[in-house]
Design an enzyme around this catalytic site. Structure first.
Site, PDB file in Angstrom:
ATOM      1  N   ASP A   1      37.434  31.676  41.279  1.00  0.00           N
ATOM      2  CA  ASP A   1      37.182  32.789  40.353  1.00  0.00           C
ATOM      3  C   ASP A   1      36.187  32.386  39.269  1.00  0.00           C
ATOM      4  OD1 ASP A   1      37.553  35.406  39.525  1.00  0.00           O
ATOM      5  OD2 ASP A   1      39.212  34.885  38.175  1.00  0.00           O
TER       6      ASP A   1
ATOM      7  N   THR B   1      41.915  41.622  49.681  1.00  0.00           N
ATOM      8  CA  THR B   1      42.023  43.018  50.140  1.00  0.00           C
ATOM      9  C   THR B   1      41.696  43.978  48.992  1.00  0.00           C
ATOM     10  OG1 THR B   1      44.413  42.791  49.763  1.00  0.00           O
ATOM     11  CG2 THR B   1      43.676  42.672  52.042  1.00  0.00           C
TER      12      THR B   1
ATOM     13  N   ASN C   1      39.296  43.330  46.742  1.00  0.00           N
ATOM     14  CA  ASN C   1      37.873  43.231  46.393  1.00  0.00           C
ATOM     15  C   ASN C   1      37.016  44.338  47.020  1.00  0.00           C
ATOM     16  OD1 ASN C   1      37.945  39.591  46.273  1.00  0.00           O
ATOM     17  ND2 ASN C   1      38.016  41.029  44.567  1.00  0.00           N
TER      18      ASN C   1
ATOM     19  N   ARG D   1      35.121  46.758  44.722  1.00  0.00           N
ATOM     20  CA  ARG D   1      33.883  46.413  43.994  1.00  0.00           C
ATOM     21  C   ARG D   1      32.718  47.277  44.467  1.00  0.00           C
ATOM     22  NH1 ARG D   1      33.901  40.065  42.389  1.00  0.00           N
ATOM     23  NH2 ARG D   1      36.081  40.032  41.740  1.00  0.00           N
TER      24      ARG D   1
ATOM     25  N   LEU E   1      47.953  34.929  40.463  1.00  0.00           N
ATOM     26  CA  LEU E   1      47.705  34.628  41.877  1.00  0.00           C
ATOM     27  C   LEU E   1      46.815  35.650  42.556  1.00  0.00           C
ATOM     28  CD1 LEU E   1      51.126  33.454  43.352  1.00  0.00           C
ATOM     29  CD2 LEU E   1      49.021  32.124  43.182  1.00  0.00           C
ATOM     30  N   SER E   2      46.747  36.855  41.999  1.00  0.00           N
ATOM     31  CA  SER E   2      45.940  37.930  42.607  1.00  0.00           C
ATOM     32  C   SER E   2      46.210  38.056  44.109  1.00  0.00           C
ATOM     33  CB  SER E   2      44.442  37.708  42.338  1.00  0.00           C
ATOM     34  OG  SER E   2      44.202  37.625  40.948  1.00  0.00           O
TER      35      SER E   2
HETATM   36  C1  IPE Z   1      40.709  36.708  43.118  1.00  0.00           C
HETATM   37  O1  IPE Z   1      39.729  36.957  42.182  1.00  0.00           O
HETATM   38  C2  IPE Z   1      40.163  36.887  44.492  1.00  0.00           C
HETATM   39  C3  IPE Z   1      39.194  35.868  44.924  1.00  0.00           C
HETATM   40  C4  IPE Z   1      38.877  34.787  44.265  1.00  0.00           C
HETATM   41  C5  IPE Z   1      38.594  36.116  46.201  1.00  0.00           C
HETATM   42  P1  IPE Z   1      39.550  38.388  41.507  1.00  0.00           P
HETATM   43  O2  IPE Z   1      38.478  38.237  40.484  1.00  0.00           O
HETATM   44  O3  IPE Z   1      39.367  39.438  42.531  1.00  0.00           O
HETATM   45  O4  IPE Z   1      40.978  38.613  40.825  1.00  0.00           O
HETATM   46  P2  IPE Z   1      41.424  39.533  39.617  1.00  0.00           P
HETATM   47  O5  IPE Z   1      40.840  40.888  39.835  1.00  0.00           O
HETATM   48  O6  IPE Z   1      40.889  38.897  38.373  1.00  0.00           O
HETATM   49  O7  IPE Z   1      42.925  39.500  39.640  1.00  0.00           O
HETATM   50  C1  IPE Z   2      35.178  35.199  42.334  1.00  0.00           C
HETATM   51  O1  IPE Z   2      34.372  35.429  41.246  1.00  0.00           O
HETATM   52  C2  IPE Z   2      34.539  35.608  43.642  1.00  0.00           C
HETATM   53  C3  IPE Z   2      35.174  36.760  44.291  1.00  0.00           C
HETATM   54  C4  IPE Z   2      36.234  37.417  43.869  1.00  0.00           C
HETATM   55  C5  IPE Z   2      34.563  37.202  45.530  1.00  0.00           C
HETATM   56  P1  IPE Z   2      34.354  36.841  40.548  1.00  0.00           P
HETATM   57  O2  IPE Z   2      33.304  37.681  41.193  1.00  0.00           O
HETATM   58  O3  IPE Z   2      35.712  37.452  40.505  1.00  0.00           O
HETATM   59  O4  IPE Z   2      33.890  36.441  39.091  1.00  0.00           O
HETATM   60  P2  IPE Z   2      34.438  37.014  37.710  1.00  0.00           P
HETATM   61  O5  IPE Z   2      35.930  36.864  37.721  1.00  0.00           O
HETATM   62  O6  IPE Z   2      34.002  38.439  37.646  1.00  0.00           O
HETATM   63  O7  IPE Z   2      33.789  36.149  36.679  1.00  0.00           O
HETATM   64 MG    MG Z   3      37.237  37.426  39.178  1.00  0.00          MG
END
Ligand code: IPE
Ligand code: IPE
Ligand code: MG
Length: 234
Positions: A16, A62, A64, A67, A185-186
């Site tokens: 993350d 699941t 994501n 976005r 944990l997301s």
């Molecule tokens: C968790 O990160 C998923 C991955 C790293 C693939 P997210 O950025 O999607 O999680 P949230 O939204 O902060 O919980």
């Molecule tokens: C994790 O980084 C990658 C994925 C979830 C695919 P993020 O894209 O969630 O980055 P932040 O949390 O917005 O900084």
């Molecule tokens: Mg993130």
């Protein structure tokens, strides 16, 4: 006080902070994801040097899919590039590659290259690299239960459920690491994390390197895993 270094068998990373890493540098989010791929390569190589047997990377949840489409497209094109350029090399080096998640919903060209690498590396004996893609812990449990129901059984035990998870045959993660400072944990490995050690690191994922990994191993080595028993006497 000196501590004995303990090398975990299985480390799972929630990668993350790519977006925030980029924002901090006034760059588009996709640049953060590109740097994130480099950090993934570094971690694969450094984990192998330490003798870790299984590494798991949470690359796309699941959730994501919510976005912007442009970011989703960029992420899957990076996954395809990573599979073509890096996973193919890792496979030749003897690593085994597995995907955790429902691959049927991935873009065709990404799914096809991954399916090929998974099947052609299945007998490899080196470190195992798991990539969680379109992965959700609740979805994983539901699909496991459905599999069991389809087989006609009306009662299950926890080994049977484990065998229907995407992680069948692997040890549960000893450590779940999350970069980027969030302490959640997301929806990651919610069945398998029953006795995992959680390590939350403030560094954004693209900044992960051997130094961060060493500090994770040190922290893990200090932990006393009691599994419900009383404290060790030494
Ligand atoms: C968790 O990160 C998923 C991955 C790293 C693939 P997210 O950025 O999607 O999680 P949230 O939204 O902060 O919980
Ligand atoms: C994790 O980084 C990658 C994925 C979830 C695919 P993020 O894209 O969630 O980055 P932040 O949390 O917005 O900084
Ligand atoms: Mg993130």
């Amino acid at each position: 006080m000196s501590i004995n270094i303990k090398i975990p068998r299985h480390v799972a990373f929630i990668m993350d902070g790519n977006g925030r890493w980029a924002k901090q540098r006034l760059l588009p989010r996709k640049m953060g994801h590109r740097e994130g791929v480099k950090a993934m390569k570094t971690m694969i190589e450094e984990c192998d040097k330490l003798g870790i047997e299984y590494v798991t990377f949470y690359a796309f949840s699941t959730e994501n899919w919510a976005r912007p489409q442009e970011e989703i497209d960029e992420l899957f094109s990076l996954v395809k590039k990573f599979a073509d350029n890096e996973l193919a090399k890792y496979k030749d080096k003897g690593y085994r590659i597995r995907i955790l998640g429902d691959v049927t919903q991935l873009p065709d060209e990404t799914r096809d290259v991954l399916t090929e690498i998974v099947s052609s590396s299945k007998d490899n004996k080196g470190m195992q690299i798991n990539i969680a893609l379109n992965y959700g812990g609740r979805q994983e449990i539901v699909q496991a239960v459905n599999k069991i129901l389809q087989s006609g059984l009306s009662q299950i035990d926890s080994d049977m459920l484990s065998d229907c998870m995407y992680t069948f045959g692997m040890p549960d993660p000893d450590i779940i690491v999350r970069s980027g400072g969030e302490k959640r944990l997301s929806n990651f490995l919610i069945w398998q994390c029953a006795y995992s050690e959680f390590i939350f690191v403030d560094e954004y994922w693209p900044d992960f390197d051997r130094k961060v990994l060493d500090s994770i191993i040190m922290e893990y080595s200090r932990r006393d895993r009691r599994y419900g028993k009383i404290a060790r006497l030494d």
